[in-house]
Design a protein around this motif. Sequence first.
Motif, mmCIF file in Angstrom:
data_model
loop_
_atom_site.group_PDB
_atom_site.id
_atom_site.type_symbol
_atom_site.label_atom_id
_atom_site.label_comp_id
_atom_site.label_asym_id
_atom_site.label_seq_id
_atom_site.Cartn_x
_atom_site.Cartn_y
_atom_site.Cartn_z
ATOM 1 N N VAL A 18 -33.515 93.075 -64.414
ATOM 2 C CA VAL A 18 -34.236 92.015 -63.713
ATOM 3 C C VAL A 18 -35.520 92.546 -63.093
ATOM 4 O O VAL A 18 -36.556 91.873 -63.112
ATOM 5 C CB VAL A 18 -33.335 91.377 -62.632
ATOM 6 C CG1 VAL A 18 -34.117 90.346 -61.822
ATOM 7 C CG2 VAL A 18 -32.115 90.729 -63.262
ATOM 8 N N TYR A 31 -34.701 82.174 -65.845
ATOM 9 C CA TYR A 31 -33.680 82.871 -65.069
ATOM 10 C C TYR A 31 -33.810 82.521 -63.595
ATOM 11 O O TYR A 31 -34.909 82.538 -63.033
ATOM 12 C CB TYR A 31 -33.818 84.380 -65.245
ATOM 13 C CG TYR A 31 -32.767 85.181 -64.504
ATOM 14 C CD1 TYR A 31 -31.432 85.129 -64.897
ATOM 15 C CD2 TYR A 31 -33.099 85.986 -63.420
ATOM 16 C CE1 TYR A 31 -30.460 85.857 -64.229
ATOM 17 C CE2 TYR A 31 -32.137 86.721 -62.745
ATOM 18 C CZ TYR A 31 -30.819 86.648 -63.155
ATOM 19 O OH TYR A 31 -29.857 87.372 -62.489
ATOM 20 N N VAL A 33 -32.957 83.798 -60.077
ATOM 21 C CA VAL A 33 -32.578 85.051 -59.439
ATOM 22 C C VAL A 33 -31.498 84.831 -58.391
ATOM 23 O O VAL A 33 -30.577 85.647 -58.237
ATOM 24 C CB VAL A 33 -33.823 85.723 -58.801
ATOM 25 C CG1 VAL A 33 -33.421 86.994 -58.063
ATOM 26 C CG2 VAL A 33 -34.866 86.022 -59.859
ATOM 27 N N ARG A 36 -28.302 83.761 -60.321
ATOM 28 C CA ARG A 36 -28.043 84.638 -61.458
ATOM 29 C C ARG A 36 -27.560 83.841 -62.678
ATOM 30 O O ARG A 36 -26.540 84.147 -63.288
ATOM 31 C CB ARG A 36 -27.038 85.728 -61.087
ATOM 32 C CG ARG A 36 -27.545 86.686 -60.031
ATOM 33 C CD ARG A 36 -26.584 87.821 -59.788
ATOM 34 N NE ARG A 36 -27.136 88.754 -58.809
ATOM 35 C CZ ARG A 36 -26.523 89.873 -58.407
ATOM 36 N NH1 ARG A 36 -25.326 90.189 -58.909
ATOM 37 N NH2 ARG A 36 -27.078 90.654 -57.521
ATOM 38 N N GLU A 72 -25.218 84.569 -65.923
ATOM 39 C CA GLU A 72 -25.657 85.672 -66.784
ATOM 40 C C GLU A 72 -24.464 86.424 -67.380
ATOM 41 O O GLU A 72 -24.520 86.886 -68.522
ATOM 42 C CB GLU A 72 -26.551 86.637 -66.006
ATOM 43 C CG GLU A 72 -27.205 87.684 -66.892
ATOM 44 C CD GLU A 72 -28.348 88.391 -66.217
ATOM 45 O OE1 GLU A 72 -29.328 88.733 -66.902
ATOM 46 O OE2 GLU A 72 -28.272 88.596 -64.990
#
Length: 576
Positions: A18, A31, A33, A36, A72
């Motif tokens: 990342v 994505y 953060v 996730r 993820e």
Amino acid sequence: MDSQKNENLLNLALDTPVSERERSLELNVGYDVTDRTWEVIVKYHGSLEELALRRIVVEELIAGYAILTVPESEMDVLAATEQIEYVEKPKRLFFSDLAGNAASCYAPGSRLFQSLTGKGVLVAVIDSGISYWNQDFRNADGTTRIVYLWDQVLGREFSREQINEALAAGDRRQAELLVPSIDTTGHGTAVAGIAAGGGGTGGIAYAGVARESDLLIVRLGTARDESFPRTTELMRALTYTVNKAIELRMPVAVNLSFGNTYGAHNGTSLLERFLDNISEIGRNVICVGSGNEGASGGHVGGSVTANMTRVELVVGNYETGLNVQLWKEYTDRYTVTLVSPAGESFTVDTDQPGQQIYQLGQTRILLYNGEPAPYLTSQEIYFDFLPAGDNRYVDSGVWTFLLDPVRTVTGNYTFYLPSGTARSENTRFVRTTPDVTLTIPSTASKVVTVGAYDPVYGAYADFSGRGYLYQEQVNSRTSDSFVKPDLVAPGVGVLAPDRNNGYTPVTGTSFAAPFVTGAAALLMQWGIVDGNDPYLYGEKVKAYLRRGARPIRGETDYPNARVGYGRLCVTESLPT
């Protein structure tokens, strides 16, 4: 382990930490953060109910497409799911920015102008929103012509009744309390005004093409760090638009004035395939600007012969990140050597798939060597240039790609940089190829792809994206469905409504596309609403627009990669 169900860019993103993805222009798009999770586009068959058990959120669209929000940790499981056919990550979209009706054979005062106004047809503008209080988008009694306004940023839909209530407040500030949807850039307002503005304070001389059509507006979501809408939001908007038109039992002309440069540019991405599929649902015509990459220096193409081919890229100062796509025929074999401005280099064997990482000078290079995919015969070699360590910028200067043939059949190759609005104007290929510069999704087969010309000089605008077929290839085809752009419309110095009830000149294919969107609405009014041809939508409208296109100065052979079949002429496009 990389999955062949995932596109190359997604595989590279999943292989990259990342901390490095965050420094890339593209790898972290999609994505979240905090959560996730990945937002991805999938093509699937059967039922996706079992995915909910793994905390995967499913948003079904149409024709076997869906947008998923996936933890993820579950991305490997997703790729292994039998019903999932292919997975792509979102891409950023860029607006195509840089005296029209008369030039398009639709002058005020003409008989055609009086008889066809777009009445009974929806004009859908998927863009940055609209200044709904602007007089251009109201009826004579002051009420709105907007049937629905879906604001993806706010996550709210506003009806005609709600907008009228806001307009009745009289004061703009009071109106925004009731309907707080604001076009912060003015881009969508200008596009809507060209396609369907009523003239407002400027009078009939400032009216758009389909000046009495109903309006369906989608403000694309942009509230995130990269500050541009994503392809996933476009797919949601198109699904909403087509479903609304079916619900209202009205034909719809849809305008898209943005695009991106990532992809093979041959109609094989899920977004391009999605547009072709949704073009067949209901009675619609989708018009897309060809982009402004024609003169941006972001593309070079050619053929690798028996000798080594040299491609030079100038990287300007203060470039915080950059990516380069190399697309080639999978049947061709050659090595690729990248040489830095300081003379350091590495060599890649295109037969060795997967991720590779190198560092030249103060630049870290994430490389992904792709393979063919279920919907793609080409091979992609993707280079992501990132500042190394604590550095802020990629090494500036001339970078060189050396293509050394091992065994070539066609030898064809194309390089692409990010959109010109996402990089320094000094970052460009030394010897550029202006052809094959259409932005995606104007490359979808069934949309009407619109380039730009200058109506003052009657000449092609060199910034306008050019088609991916050369003239000799067009003439050898058995079908003309591959010709892009389809035609051109005024795109230089066009007067359009602004956010404050005034008018301002605008330039770009963003503002050429709505001329054709409005023209499509007029044709559908004549055919469907007025009862002359109930099947006048989709490819049939495109055929009539092509047939009616007029020659343009400096062009002798038609169709061609610059202007397609010529310039828009509404009068000549109507069936006789």
